[in-house]
Design a protein around this motif. Sequence first.
Motif, PDB file in Angstrom:
ATOM      1  N   PRO A 202       0.821  -1.215   0.000  1.00 38.33           N
ATOM      2  CA  PRO A 202       0.000   0.000   0.000  1.00 38.33           C
ATOM      3  C   PRO A 202       0.852   1.261   0.000  1.00 38.33           C
ATOM      4  CG  PRO A 202      -0.809  -1.566   1.612  1.00 38.33           C
ATOM      5  CD  PRO A 202       0.496  -2.095   1.118  1.00 38.33           C
ATOM      6  N   ARG A 203       0.284   2.310  -0.573  1.00 36.05           N
ATOM      7  CA  ARG A 203       0.983   3.585  -0.711  1.00 36.05           C
ATOM      8  C   ARG A 203       1.500   4.090   0.633  1.00 36.05           C
ATOM      9  NH1 ARG A 203       0.750   8.439  -3.714  1.00 36.05           N
ATOM     10  NH2 ARG A 203       2.033   9.963  -2.643  1.00 36.05           N
ATOM     11  N   GLU A 204       0.650   4.007   1.680  1.00 37.58           N
ATOM     12  CA  GLU A 204       1.064   4.595   2.952  1.00 37.58           C
ATOM     13  C   GLU A 204       2.211   3.812   3.602  1.00 37.58           C
ATOM     14  OE1 GLU A 204      -2.343   1.807   4.135  1.00 37.58           O
ATOM     15  OE2 GLU A 204      -1.805   3.109   2.454  1.00 37.58           O
ATOM     16  N   VAL A 205       2.305   2.498   3.318  1.00 33.80           N
ATOM     17  CA  VAL A 205       3.427   1.706   3.838  1.00 33.80           C
ATOM     18  C   VAL A 205       4.718   2.126   3.143  1.00 33.80           C
ATOM     19  CG1 VAL A 205       4.388  -0.615   4.093  1.00 33.80           C
ATOM     20  CG2 VAL A 205       1.941  -0.226   4.451  1.00 33.80           C
ATOM     21  N   ILE A 206       4.639   2.311   1.814  1.00 40.37           N
ATOM     22  CA  ILE A 206       5.808   2.798   1.080  1.00 40.37           C
ATOM     23  C   ILE A 206       6.199   4.182   1.586  1.00 40.37           C
ATOM     24  CG2 ILE A 206       6.730   3.363  -1.188  1.00 40.37           C
ATOM     25  CD1 ILE A 206       4.734   1.451  -2.415  1.00 40.37           C
ATOM     26  N   ASP A 207       5.193   5.012   1.861  1.00 44.89           N
ATOM     27  CA  ASP A 207       5.453   6.362   2.377  1.00 44.89           C
ATOM     28  C   ASP A 207       6.219   6.278   3.697  1.00 44.89           C
ATOM     29  OD1 ASP A 207       5.410   9.088   2.431  1.00 44.89           O
ATOM     30  OD2 ASP A 207       3.342   9.280   3.094  1.00 44.89           O
ATOM     31  N   LEU A 208       5.790   5.383   4.579  1.00 42.75           N
ATOM     32  CA  LEU A 208       6.488   5.214   5.858  1.00 42.75           C
ATOM     33  C   LEU A 208       7.919   4.723   5.624  1.00 42.75           C
ATOM     34  CD1 LEU A 208       6.640   5.018   8.941  1.00 42.75           C
ATOM     35  CD2 LEU A 208       5.604   2.733   8.770  1.00 42.75           C
ATOM     36  N   MET A 209       8.083   3.769   4.721  1.00 45.81           N
ATOM     37  CA  MET A 209       9.418   3.220   4.454  1.00 45.81           C
ATOM     38  C   MET A 209      10.362   4.295   3.917  1.00 45.81           C
ATOM     39  SD  MET A 209       8.233  -0.435   2.812  1.00 45.81           S
ATOM     40  CE  MET A 209       9.868  -1.128   2.556  1.00 45.81           C
ATOM     41  N   THR A 210       9.849   5.138   3.024  1.00 45.28           N
ATOM     42  CA  THR A 210      10.714   6.186   2.470  1.00 45.28           C
ATOM     43  C   THR A 210      11.072   7.224   3.534  1.00 45.28           C
ATOM     44  OG1 THR A 210       8.706   7.281   1.638  1.00 45.28           O
ATOM     45  CG2 THR A 210       9.952   5.934   0.082  1.00 45.28           C
ATOM     46  N   ALA A 241      10.145   6.112  -4.065  1.00 41.10           N
ATOM     47  CA  ALA A 241      11.411   6.550  -3.465  1.00 41.10           C
ATOM     48  C   ALA A 241      12.010   7.695  -4.268  1.00 41.10           C
ATOM     49  CB  ALA A 241      12.382   5.373  -3.398  1.00 41.10           C
ATOM     50  N   GLN A 242      11.947   7.579  -5.574  1.00 46.98           N
ATOM     51  CA  GLN A 242      12.463   8.651  -6.429  1.00 46.98           C
ATOM     52  C   GLN A 242      11.670   9.935  -6.220  1.00 46.98           C
ATOM     53  OE1 GLN A 242      11.848   8.197 -10.703  1.00 46.98           O
ATOM     54  NE2 GLN A 242      13.918   8.961 -11.065  1.00 46.98           N
ATOM     55  N   ASP A 243      10.343   9.822  -6.200  1.00 49.03           N
ATOM     56  CA  ASP A 243       9.517  11.014  -5.988  1.00 49.03           C
ATOM     57  C   ASP A 243       9.787  11.647  -4.632  1.00 49.03           C
ATOM     58  OD1 ASP A 243       8.397  10.631  -8.449  1.00 49.03           O
ATOM     59  OD2 ASP A 243       6.536   9.727  -7.712  1.00 49.03           O
ATOM     60  N   PHE A 244      10.008  10.818  -3.636  1.00 52.43           N
ATOM     61  CA  PHE A 244      10.254  11.340  -2.293  1.00 52.43           C
ATOM     62  C   PHE A 244      11.554  12.143  -2.246  1.00 52.43           C
ATOM     63  CE2 PHE A 244      11.555  11.187   2.155  1.00 52.43           C
ATOM     64  CZ  PHE A 244      10.362  11.412   2.815  1.00 52.43           C
ATOM     65  N   ILE A 245      12.545  11.722  -3.022  1.00 54.24           N
ATOM     66  CA  ILE A 245      13.846  12.404  -3.008  1.00 54.24           C
ATOM     67  C   ILE A 245      13.803  13.701  -3.793  1.00 54.24           C
ATOM     68  CG2 ILE A 245      16.271  12.224  -3.681  1.00 54.24           C
ATOM     69  CD1 ILE A 245      15.961   9.160  -3.367  1.00 54.24           C
ATOM     70  N   ILE A 246      13.240  13.666  -5.001  1.00 53.47           N
ATOM     71  CA  ILE A 246      13.406  14.813  -5.909  1.00 53.47           C
ATOM     72  C   ILE A 246      12.177  15.703  -6.002  1.00 53.47           C
ATOM     73  CG2 ILE A 246      15.053  13.508  -7.292  1.00 53.47           C
ATOM     74  CD1 ILE A 246      12.913  13.129  -9.402  1.00 53.47           C
ATOM     75  N   HIS A 247      11.015  15.252  -5.496  1.00 51.30           N
ATOM     76  CA  HIS A 247       9.819  16.072  -5.609  1.00 51.30           C
ATOM     77  C   HIS A 247       9.935  17.289  -4.700  1.00 51.30           C
ATOM     78  CE1 HIS A 247       5.597  17.274  -5.630  1.00 51.30           C
ATOM     79  NE2 HIS A 247       5.463  16.527  -6.709  1.00 51.30           N
ATOM     80  N   PRO A 248       9.573  18.475  -5.177  1.00 53.29           N
ATOM     81  CA  PRO A 248       9.689  19.690  -4.345  1.00 53.29           C
ATOM     82  C   PRO A 248       8.995  19.572  -3.000  1.00 53.29           C
ATOM     83  CG  PRO A 248       9.173  20.268  -6.614  1.00 53.29           C
ATOM     84  CD  PRO A 248       9.080  18.775  -6.530  1.00 53.29           C
ATOM     85  N   GLN A 251      10.976  17.945  -0.105  1.00 54.44           N
ATOM     86  CA  GLN A 251      11.955  18.768   0.590  1.00 54.44           C
ATOM     87  C   GLN A 251      13.169  17.950   1.020  1.00 54.44           C
ATOM     88  OE1 GLN A 251       9.852  20.709   3.764  1.00 54.44           O
ATOM     89  NE2 GLN A 251       8.666  21.996   2.367  1.00 54.44           N
ATOM     90  N   ILE A 252      13.584  17.044   0.145  1.00 55.24           N
ATOM     91  CA  ILE A 252      14.773  16.248   0.455  1.00 55.24           C
ATOM     92  C   ILE A 252      15.968  16.796  -0.309  1.00 55.24           C
ATOM     93  CG2 ILE A 252      15.797  13.943   0.370  1.00 55.24           C
ATOM     94  CD1 ILE A 252      13.707  14.178   2.483  1.00 55.24           C
ATOM     95  N   ARG A 253      16.066  16.493  -1.620  1.00 53.09           N
ATOM     96  CA  ARG A 253      17.159  17.019  -2.421  1.00 53.09           C
ATOM     97  C   ARG A 253      16.674  17.123  -3.860  1.00 53.09           C
ATOM     98  NH1 ARG A 253      22.887  17.004  -1.615  1.00 53.09           N
ATOM     99  NH2 ARG A 253      23.919  17.612  -3.542  1.00 53.09           N
TER     100      ARG A 253
END
Length: 779
Positions: A202-210, A241-248, A251-253
Amino acid sequence: MDHSAHNKIVSFIWSIADDCLRDVYVRGKYRDVILPMFVLRRLDCLLEPSKDAVMEEVKFQRDDAGLADHDPEGLKEASGYVFYNTSPWTLKKLVETAANNRQILAANFKAYLDGFSDNVKEIVDKFKLRSQVSHMADKDVLLEVLEKFTSPNINLTPNEARDPDGRKLPELTNLGMGYVFEELIRKFNEENNEEAGEHFTPREVIDLMTHILFEPVKDKLPPVITVYDPACGSGGMLTEAQDFIIHPEGQIRAKAEVYLYGKEINDETYAICKSDMMIKGNNPENIRCGSTLADDEFAGLRFDFMLSNPPYGKSWAGDQKYILDGKQVMDRRFEVPLKDFRGIEESVAATPRSSDGQLLFLMEMVNKMKDLDKGPGGSRIASVHNGSSLFTGDAGGGESNIRRHIIENDYLEAIIQLPNNLFYNTGISTYIWVLSNKKVEKRCGKVQLIDASQMFRKLRKNLGAKNCEFAPEHIREITQFYLDMPNDGVSKIFDNSDFGYFKVTVERPSRKAAQFSPDRIATLRFVPALADVMEWAYEKWDDEIYSKLSDHRKTIEAHLEKEDINLTAKNSKVLLNPHTWESQRALLGVARQLMESIGQELFMDFNIFTEKVDACLKANKIQISASEKNQIYNAVSWSDENAERVIKKFHKISGKKLDELLVELSCRQEQLHDFGYWPTDSKVEYVEYESDSDLRDTENVPLKDNIHDYFRREVRPHVDEAWINLDQTKIGYEISFNKYFYQHKPLRSLSDVSRDILALEAETEGLLKQLVSFGEALE
């Protein structure tokens, strides 16, 4: 994408199967059409806006540049993606220009498929779509299916759209593709009464993992980041994971270059994952199809971040031949160096039982961690597992060795217990393992356990087995628990060694009584493993069996088949070998001689009995093998707690050897019997007793405890003649959430229970009186 939009798309696509394929395919085959057409339509939607530019590029390369073959780079640039289609067709154009001739439509459709770049052609081939197109054309349903998939009432594009009535149709994100795809697979499996092989995360589990993976190091991310999933499925974890890193908003990088790698064994999910990579502009060649366990295609590569939800409870027997040769490990990913309890290091297999290969995927990720000598960053891992990975497997077994390797190398940072029924196709308990080979100082030598099993909100409507989800506040709360490392309530901190234990074998002496008797030695006529069938044959043919065994072979074989007695090839050969029968009759003759010489006296000291047997054999010059002698002993002896202990051998130990032994055992001389050395009257002689396997027991001694002290404290007071078989000592690791988070709820008092019972009785009596009164009133 919200769940309502997700459900609408699933319902619409499901209706295509019911409306168009009902009389053309059996229900179990609907997925063979619906899944590839769903992916194909998604790719088609993405290429529609740049179709004219691509055709201009095709014309330029053919007419102006004079190229015999297409230049892929120019076409990719024109399409805006890492894939393209050089045919003049789109799915909408196929529908708009379709004639009533099904052969022409099928030919145009195949020309459309042939126009794709090689990476899409591979996806088409994995789905076996060409054969489905031919079949649909033959059954005259191809046009109807295309009309449904290109309907303006469904939006499979990544952009918001409007239906013919002007209603807004939400965009379908890449993760939304994964949701729809998984839900369709789930529904198809339910229709076929099948179990899903994988569990879409599920999306929210991936969200927690990232969050757990990236938050602790968000200020230290390198400019180039590699992310790997060894069981990538439809690619949801990688793209999130990619979206979490580069998406504005992450706020990661925002300026980091992220490279995604993955491998998937299922052709269908591999196809959608590869299409996702192409859609997002990632390199689709970094996604491989095949078994991660059987073939190390990313050997030599090391990754910054790894996250996965590997299949659990799934056999890896088909991959064993690539990993193990007998008990020897051929693939070094699954072999680890471990020290025994004496500190001697050896390489051991880190392979779980063949029925569940989930921990092998974790070992694959551990193997792909970055070497700290070659860079400061190290690697971080988040992997979802079920409960068996925490505790299944005995000390020295594959699962325990994997846990031990991870914990003793100080890789394990935390384990987070998730709520039940959080996943779509399973309701069992699941856990996120968080690993790093570069822990911050406060985590060194520590493991954090977080019980998030009660942090969830209920769904209005179940999605398969999923009836709850994490809300954003739950993810923030769990992440904060992880970052702050409190040692209270749902978060507890342990030393690495808290999960380890010595599995100690405790022996007790064998005590045997012995006595010759005609009934006991009569059993020597038969091989113990074949006693039942040999006794049946002897009772049937008596001594004739010795001279005419071959004549009765077929009858014996028929008896085995009739009684459903399955013998190994070796035992069958032994049974039908005349030498077997003759040697057993000879052994019976030896036993009769011994009984005649020794008599039928009862011996409560087996040591004296064996001395008499040896003396008699020697006096009569009878030579028998050790196994034959043991067969005689087994026939005429039995365990008796009142008998004397059976002596195995005597040890003469010099002063120097005694000192070495005391150091090795960490004990004083008067405590040697705790380890199987019992002093005799001689100052340098010790006796070793034969152990009784039926009385053998094991004790799990915490690593923080001393084996000898534990034995004298917990075992010796109860069994004063027991000893430790130190050579059999093994080290194991297991993690029990129930043990650490269990909260005792006291039972209700007897007075409270009695009061409730009396109240119920009074209430029942009152209801009965009302019924009687009502009945009388009716009369």
